[in-house]
Design an enzyme around this catalytic site. Sequence first.
Site, PDB file in Angstrom:
ATOM      1  CB  SER A   1      34.010 -17.069 -10.835  1.00 12.64           C
ATOM      2  OG  SER A   1      34.182 -16.337 -12.009  1.00 12.64           O
TER       3      SER A   1
ATOM      4  CG  ASP B   1      32.268 -15.008 -15.332  1.00 12.40           C
ATOM      5  OD1 ASP B   1      31.394 -14.118 -15.327  1.00 12.40           O
ATOM      6  OD2 ASP B   1      33.065 -15.176 -14.397  1.00 12.40           O
TER       7      ASP B   1
ATOM      8  CG  ASP C   1      30.958 -14.441 -10.807  1.00 13.24           C
ATOM      9  OD1 ASP C   1      31.511 -14.549 -11.922  1.00 13.24           O
ATOM     10  OD2 ASP C   1      31.509 -13.901  -9.824  1.00 13.24           O
TER      11      ASP C   1
ATOM     12  CG  ASP D   1      33.106 -11.467 -12.481  1.00 11.63           C
ATOM     13  OD1 ASP D   1      33.118 -12.361 -13.348  1.00 11.63           O
ATOM     14  OD2 ASP D   1      33.742 -11.543 -11.415  1.00 11.63           O
TER      15      ASP D   1
HETATM   16 MG    MG Z   1      33.554 -14.372 -12.579  1.00 11.98          MG
END
Ligand code: MG
Length: 452
Positions: free
Chosen positions: A95, A237, A239, A241
């Site tokens: 992440s 961010d 990744d 999400d």
């Molecule tokens: Mg994330």
Amino acid sequence: MGRLFGTNGVRGVINRDLTAEKVMRLAASAGALLCGEIAVGRDGRTSSPMLRNVVVSGLLSVGCKVRDAGVLPTPALQHAIRHLGLDGGLMVTASHNPPEFNGIKVIAGDGVEVSRQREAEIEDIFFSGGPEPTPWNRIRTVSKLDALDPYKWAILSHVDRDVIRGAHLRVALDPGNGVAALSAPAIARELGCSVSTINAEVDGRFPGRESEPRPENLDGLRALVKASEADVGVAFDGDGDRAIFVDERGDAHWGDQSFALVARDFLAQNPGEAVATPVSSSRAVEDVVAAGGGRIVWTRVGSVIVSRAMVEEGVRLGGEENGGVMYGPHQPVRDGSMTMALILEIMAREGGPLSKLFGELPQYAQMKDRVACPEDLKQRTLEVLRESVEAPKVETIDGLKLRYPDGSWILIRPSGTEPIFRLYAEAENEERAAGIVEAHKRLVEEVIRSLD
Ligand code: MG
């Protein structure tokens, strides 16, 4: 029994805490539990190809069929799993963590990360020597999965494209060298926006900025918003999400404000519906939900817990203060590109500048602090605190949330990952918020001393 999973999957410094060997056994353990056809995706980190290879091997070793989705945002993999009716997925990502980290998010067949219960079952298999390998003649295949395009089109199908196109919005995007670079700019362009970008090359060393978008590290995006005279700036961010928004004046707004905007709009269109959010969320969210005639489903802190509550209780909107909005009609998980599209639609429909939309929301002063507490004293400290706190209303969904008649509140909760108690307070003004935090910080310290 040891623990592998933290708040959001398994994380660690690569080749130190998290080795290829360990991840292969983890993938085999998860594969033994999920069984069947499993999607694999990865973010742009330098270690992600290494982990992708062992994840695929681990899954194949226990008889899973593997669908390799390549490099893509976590929500794109989640969408594919649910949409195609696969049995689950493993996403190689840490992440927003620094570049030396990596990790694995294990996703169930419904597209949501597996529950704590399932994580514990995977840990049981992992720590009891790993699963039984499959016989040679039951080893299955690896094939490609095109998840990115269907994901982008799914997001576009959930917003009013004509309205957004008609508004001719100027959008500045900062994917932070993360995988949102593969979805967000294309979606914004498809919505008729003129798009300028910064840090839009996927680069696992994160040369542009820290991978976690926080108001204090978005100077580059703020400058781009100004230079390109953009109507809105969006930072993601690592990744993809989570999304954080910057208004046309260059002011960054924390995620509880953008979530409140989405919630207000959602309730205007879906009167009386429920909205799920953790007990740490701002009263601004509570206020707009109440004003819209909706109700809040309060959950413990953690995005997976919010998503799972949405699935179990049929709630169609959820969100966290860190910029994770879960739009159920699309999927009940955090999705930065979906959040961007929803905010663009709200801007297009309302017509005014984004700073005005944010300005209409209730504003409260927030204060955070922490108190060190040894791991083995956390539970008893919480029990003693429960007996000794004084407030007209005490809630125990996660830690202790004390509410006062003037609308102020404080949450006192043991951290799940560090030997500390976290204190969050919110009030009409800073003095009041600071006063509540100060008084309770002393109380928590006294209780810990008395138990030590
Ligand atoms: Mg994330």
